[in-house]
Scaffold this motif. Structure first.
Motif, short mmCIF file in Angstrom:
data_model
loop_
_atom_site.label_atom_id
_atom_site.label_comp_id
_atom_site.label_asym_id
_atom_site.label_seq_id
_atom_site.Cartn_x
_atom_site.Cartn_y
_atom_site.Cartn_z
N ALA A 53 -13.76 1.41 -3.30
CA ALA A 53 -13.28 1.88 -2.11
C ALA A 53 -11.78 0.75 -2.62
N ASP A 55 -9.29 -1.25 0.14
CA ASP A 55 -8.90 -0.89 1.40
C ASP A 55 -7.09 -1.93 1.29
N ASP A 56 -6.80 -1.13 2.52
CA ASP A 56 -5.51 -2.18 2.85
C ASP A 56 -4.13 -1.30 1.74
N LYS A 64 -1.04 1.81 5.96
CA LYS A 64 -2.21 0.79 5.42
C LYS A 64 -3.53 1.88 5.55
N SER A 66 -7.45 3.38 3.32
CA SER A 66 -8.05 3.18 2.61
C SER A 66 -9.14 3.91 2.23
N GLN A 68 -11.79 5.46 -0.26
CA GLN A 68 -12.95 5.63 -2.30
C GLN A 68 -13.16 6.63 -2.56
N GLN A 170 -5.87 3.63 9.27
CA GLN A 170 -7.55 2.38 10.30
C GLN A 170 -6.67 3.02 11.67
#
Length: 211
Positions: A53, A55-56, A64, A66, A68, A170
């Motif tokens: 994962a 993020d950002d 932004k 993410s 996964q 986000q």
């Protein structure tokens, strides 16, 4: 001096080393050996599974997201892997499991770090609306890139499968996208309603003209 007997599983690739020279190798071997003069390298032949994962990550329009997913990989070049990663066999299930855990962590860390480089570059080239719909494109790019990556070859590793479970914006961006989508749907409904009314008016006018 201690002469012991060991029988290994078919899913284990064994290298019997004496004075720095590999004298026997293969899957699922069994033999006697002198623990004072012989060392063993035991490498799993089964696949390793791991999740990741990130993020950002920044899209082309500075939003932004993410990412996964899951990855499966295996060791395909055992000689190369043995040179780069510690698979020295230790007596006792717990002791050897510690060696395997350390080796797996090392391999997974390198693969995941490499994937992050490719994923970051991919996401940077898409705007957020495109990025969150590009799971299949990203998975395909990763499979192709990892298949040809020199670093993996240097460690004797091969990626078997990669799946992207989600590319998520986000929460604030998601709300904005949902609001925009709702407005677009309402606009389409209004346009359809206008067209139906306009068609009805034209049809009524044509009927009157014919009369």
């Amino acid at each position: 001096m201690a002469i012991v007997y060991r029988k290994f599983e078919p899913t284990e690739y064994v290298m019997k080393v004496q004075r720095g020279v590999t004298v026997k190798r293969g899957k699922g071997l069994s033999f006697f050996y002198n623990t004072m003069t012989t060392s063993l390298v035991v490498i799993p032949t089964t696949a390793f599974d791991s999740s990741f994962a990130f993020d950002d990550l920044m899209t082309a329009d500075y939003q932004k997201v993410s990412v996964q997913g899951d990855i499966s990989y295996a060791i395909t070049d055992f000689d190369t892997a043995a040179k780069m990663i510690n698979f020295d066999y230790r007596d006792g299930k717990k002791a050897y499991q510690e060696v395997l855990d350390s080796a797996r962590n090392q391999m997974t860390r390198r693969i995941v770090n490499l994937m992050k480089v490719y994923i970051t570059k991919f996401v940077n080239g898409w705007e957020v609306r495109e990025a969150i719909r590009s799971q299949n494109e990203l998975a395909g790019l990763l499979r192709e890139a990892m298949k040809n990556d020199e670093m993996l070859a240097e460690y004797g590793l091969n990626v078997i499968a990669i799946s992207i479970l989600g590319i998520l914006p986000q929460p604030e961006t998601r709300k904005a996208l949902e609001a925009s989508a709702r407005e677009e749907i309402l606009k389409e409904q209004d346009d359809a309603l206008y067209k139906r009314r306009n068609a009805a008016i034209l049809q009524e006018r044509a009927i009157k003209e014919n009369e």
